[in-house]
Write a protein that holds these residues in place. Sequence first.
Motif, PDB file in Angstrom:
ATOM      1  N   LEU A 169     -18.780  21.688  63.167  1.00 17.33           N
ATOM      2  CA  LEU A 169     -17.908  20.692  62.614  1.00 17.33           C
ATOM      3  C   LEU A 169     -18.982  19.551  61.878  1.00 17.33           C
ATOM      4  CD1 LEU A 169     -14.904  20.125  62.860  1.00 17.33           C
ATOM      5  CD2 LEU A 169     -15.636  18.686  64.754  1.00 17.33           C
ATOM      6  N   ILE A 170     -19.859  19.099  62.526  1.00 18.83           N
ATOM      7  CA  ILE A 170     -20.592  18.054  61.808  1.00 18.83           C
ATOM      8  C   ILE A 170     -21.674  18.814  60.691  1.00 18.83           C
ATOM      9  CG2 ILE A 170     -22.622  16.403  62.507  1.00 18.83           C
ATOM     10  CD1 ILE A 170     -21.676  16.453  65.227  1.00 18.83           C
ATOM     11  N   ALA A 171     -22.196  19.793  60.980  1.00 17.38           N
ATOM     12  CA  ALA A 171     -22.568  20.332  59.657  1.00 17.38           C
ATOM     13  C   ALA A 171     -21.948  20.581  58.637  1.00 17.38           C
ATOM     14  CB  ALA A 171     -23.407  21.791  60.221  1.00 17.38           C
ATOM     15  N   ALA A 172     -20.716  21.095  58.898  1.00 17.01           N
ATOM     16  CA  ALA A 172     -19.679  21.431  57.657  1.00 17.01           C
ATOM     17  C   ALA A 172     -19.370  20.194  56.852  1.00 17.01           C
ATOM     18  CB  ALA A 172     -18.242  21.952  58.178  1.00 17.01           C
ATOM     19  N   VAL A 173     -19.367  18.973  57.570  1.00 15.72           N
ATOM     20  CA  VAL A 173     -19.012  17.737  56.726  1.00 15.72           C
ATOM     21  C   VAL A 173     -20.189  17.395  55.925  1.00 15.72           C
ATOM     22  CG1 VAL A 173     -19.043  15.042  57.103  1.00 15.72           C
ATOM     23  CG2 VAL A 173     -17.712  16.469  58.615  1.00 15.72           C
ATOM     24  N   ILE A 174     -21.506  17.580  56.197  1.00 13.41           N
ATOM     25  CA  ILE A 174     -22.563  17.248  55.494  1.00 13.41           C
ATOM     26  C   ILE A 174     -22.660  18.318  54.358  1.00 13.41           C
ATOM     27  CG2 ILE A 174     -25.081  17.082  55.288  1.00 13.41           C
ATOM     28  CD1 ILE A 174     -23.536  15.014  56.724  1.00 13.41           C
ATOM     29  N   HIS A 175     -22.321  19.404  54.702  1.00 16.43           N
ATOM     30  CA  HIS A 175     -22.135  20.779  53.828  1.00 16.43           C
ATOM     31  C   HIS A 175     -21.322  20.375  52.517  1.00 16.43           C
ATOM     32  CE1 HIS A 175     -21.387  25.302  52.883  1.00 16.43           C
ATOM     33  NE2 HIS A 175     -22.584  24.817  52.297  1.00 16.43           N
ATOM     34  N   LEU A 176     -20.204  19.858  52.761  1.00 16.71           N
ATOM     35  CA  LEU A 176     -19.025  19.670  52.049  1.00 16.71           C
ATOM     36  C   LEU A 176     -19.810  18.502  51.064  1.00 16.71           C
ATOM     37  CD1 LEU A 176     -16.225  19.313  51.060  1.00 16.71           C
ATOM     38  CD2 LEU A 176     -15.771  17.763  52.923  1.00 16.71           C
ATOM     39  N   ILE A 177     -20.072  17.475  51.406  1.00 22.15           N
ATOM     40  CA  ILE A 177     -20.798  16.233  50.761  1.00 22.15           C
ATOM     41  C   ILE A 177     -21.904  16.947  49.805  1.00 22.15           C
ATOM     42  CG2 ILE A 177     -21.775  14.135  50.656  1.00 22.15           C
ATOM     43  CD1 ILE A 177     -20.386  13.411  53.290  1.00 22.15           C
ATOM     44  N   SER A 178     -22.689  17.970  50.358  1.00 21.62           N
ATOM     45  CA  SER A 178     -23.742  18.205  49.582  1.00 21.62           C
ATOM     46  C   SER A 178     -23.379  19.161  48.309  1.00 21.62           C
ATOM     47  CB  SER A 178     -24.933  19.095  50.377  1.00 21.62           C
ATOM     48  OG  SER A 178     -24.266  20.355  50.578  1.00 21.62           O
ATOM     49  N   ILE A 179     -22.405  20.067  48.424  1.00 17.56           N
ATOM     50  CA  ILE A 179     -22.159  20.831  47.204  1.00 17.56           C
ATOM     51  C   ILE A 179     -21.785  20.255  45.929  1.00 17.56           C
ATOM     52  CG2 ILE A 179     -20.102  22.566  46.545  1.00 17.56           C
ATOM     53  CD1 ILE A 179     -20.233  23.527  49.463  1.00 17.56           C
ATOM     54  N   PRO A 180     -21.037  19.221  45.830  1.00 16.31           N
ATOM     55  CA  PRO A 180     -20.710  18.544  44.523  1.00 16.31           C
ATOM     56  C   PRO A 180     -21.876  17.924  44.073  1.00 16.31           C
ATOM     57  CG  PRO A 180     -19.611  17.512  45.988  1.00 16.31           C
ATOM     58  CD  PRO A 180     -19.951  18.808  46.773  1.00 16.31           C
ATOM     59  N   LEU A 181     -22.830  17.476  45.154  1.00 11.24           N
ATOM     60  CA  LEU A 181     -24.124  16.573  44.568  1.00 11.24           C
ATOM     61  C   LEU A 181     -25.095  17.717  44.113  1.00 11.24           C
ATOM     62  CD1 LEU A 181     -24.610  14.142  47.633  1.00 11.24           C
ATOM     63  CD2 LEU A 181     -24.041  13.886  45.329  1.00 11.24           C
ATOM     64  N   TRP A 182     -25.072  18.797  44.579  1.00 13.16           N
ATOM     65  CA  TRP A 182     -25.907  19.937  44.062  1.00 13.16           C
ATOM     66  C   TRP A 182     -25.503  20.458  42.739  1.00 13.16           C
ATOM     67  CZ3 TRP A 182     -30.741  20.534  45.680  1.00 13.16           C
ATOM     68  CH2 TRP A 182     -31.016  20.421  47.034  1.00 13.16           C
ATOM     69  N   GLY A 183     -24.021  20.584  42.453  1.00 13.84           N
ATOM     70  CA  GLY A 183     -23.447  20.789  41.487  1.00 13.84           C
ATOM     71  C   GLY A 183     -23.707  20.074  40.226  1.00 13.84           C
TER      72      GLY A 183
END
Length: 441
Positions: free
Chosen positions: A290-304
Amino acid sequence: MSTGSANAPSRSAKSRVVGASLVGTTVEWYDFFLYGSAAALVFNKLFFPFSDDPLIGTMLAFVTYAVGFIARPLGGLVFGHYGDRLGRKKLLVVSLIMMGGATFLIGLLPTFQTIGVAAPLVLTLLRLVQGFAIGGEWGGAVLIVSEHGSAKHRGFWASWPQAGVPLGNLLGTAVLAVLAAVQTDEAFLAWGWRIAFLLSGVLVLIGLWVRLAVAESPLFVEAARKAAEEGTEQHAPIMEVLRSYKREVLIAMGARFAENVVYYVLTSFVLTYVATFLELPRSVALNASLIAAVIHLISIPLWGALSDRIGRRPVYLVGAVGTGLWAFVFFTMLDTRSFFVITFATTVGLVFHGAMYGPQAAYFAELFGTRVRYSGASIGYQLASIVAGSLAPIIATALLAAFGSSLPIAIYVALCSVITIIAVAVSPETRTRDLAANDAV
């Protein structure tokens, strides 16, 4: 090179398209990933009680999980064909209804104890429907965003439907975590898990309401208009893909390989490893995810967004190399049995995954022309899932059962990363490509 910015829609119109794609994708991936979590935690006991060894039941449950991946390329072919002929929007509505209906019915399905072998058979059939629907969802969702506007910020905007994957996983994991927290293990196993599946009906209605309000892709509308004027209507886009875009399909498949394997090891197999092999409470893996998914969600558009500045390939290679190396650290950290260390290990792994997944939508869209883009991107994306993501939890579980160690699993993940590194290294940089100009390819 022109990027078509003169014809770009307003920021508010683009935001509506992105929002509709994100909401619909979130709902569909909530449904899809919910099955994976349930396969690791529930289905092995309720639908596959064929052995006293819990790993055997889990592997059988993961086999039906893999069936969904086998149906995905077929969904990609069918939806891609009609999406290239009829438009992106219509097919996105159909995929959402199919996925939500199948998930809702799983929530009503009797178990093995009630109807015997018919239970796993019907479960497998509904998983096939899920896979078919998700096979058509991805291409339409990312393309309708990619085709609205110019190349300048395409990586950023197109990454938002990708963010629907961790958001759907986050939503599914959150629902399961809440249910597990407020129920006893017996109640959760008896009926509590069904609530998460039945909620899909409500989410689908919300997704349809948002998705029906957006406009069709302007690039598709223009390409269809030109084809009608010139009398060159394309009846079989897949044949054009196989004739003119074989190299691009192979690049997409190779680029997809490590990304797909890594994600399912980090989100599905980790539940089995932590709960069954390490014998920790189910809540440890769920809350860490659950916690990791939150960070993952934020990271995707930043990498994009970063891929818009420095290119798709450099960002993608950071993810491929990073996940290949992190696999060896990841399992060592899980073995500490510390919740905080497990959470950190999963989070870092998913951030590296985001470096591949963030630019992926724009990257794959830029490989194909408008009249075959839905078919081409979907085929490359979904074919890889058969031998990558579908088998990842099964292979990882089998390696764990055979060797009693995580080292073979880390080697497996690293080898998959090598495949992706090679595919991306030999591919062209696509960041500045004009999607409309690609139609002449």
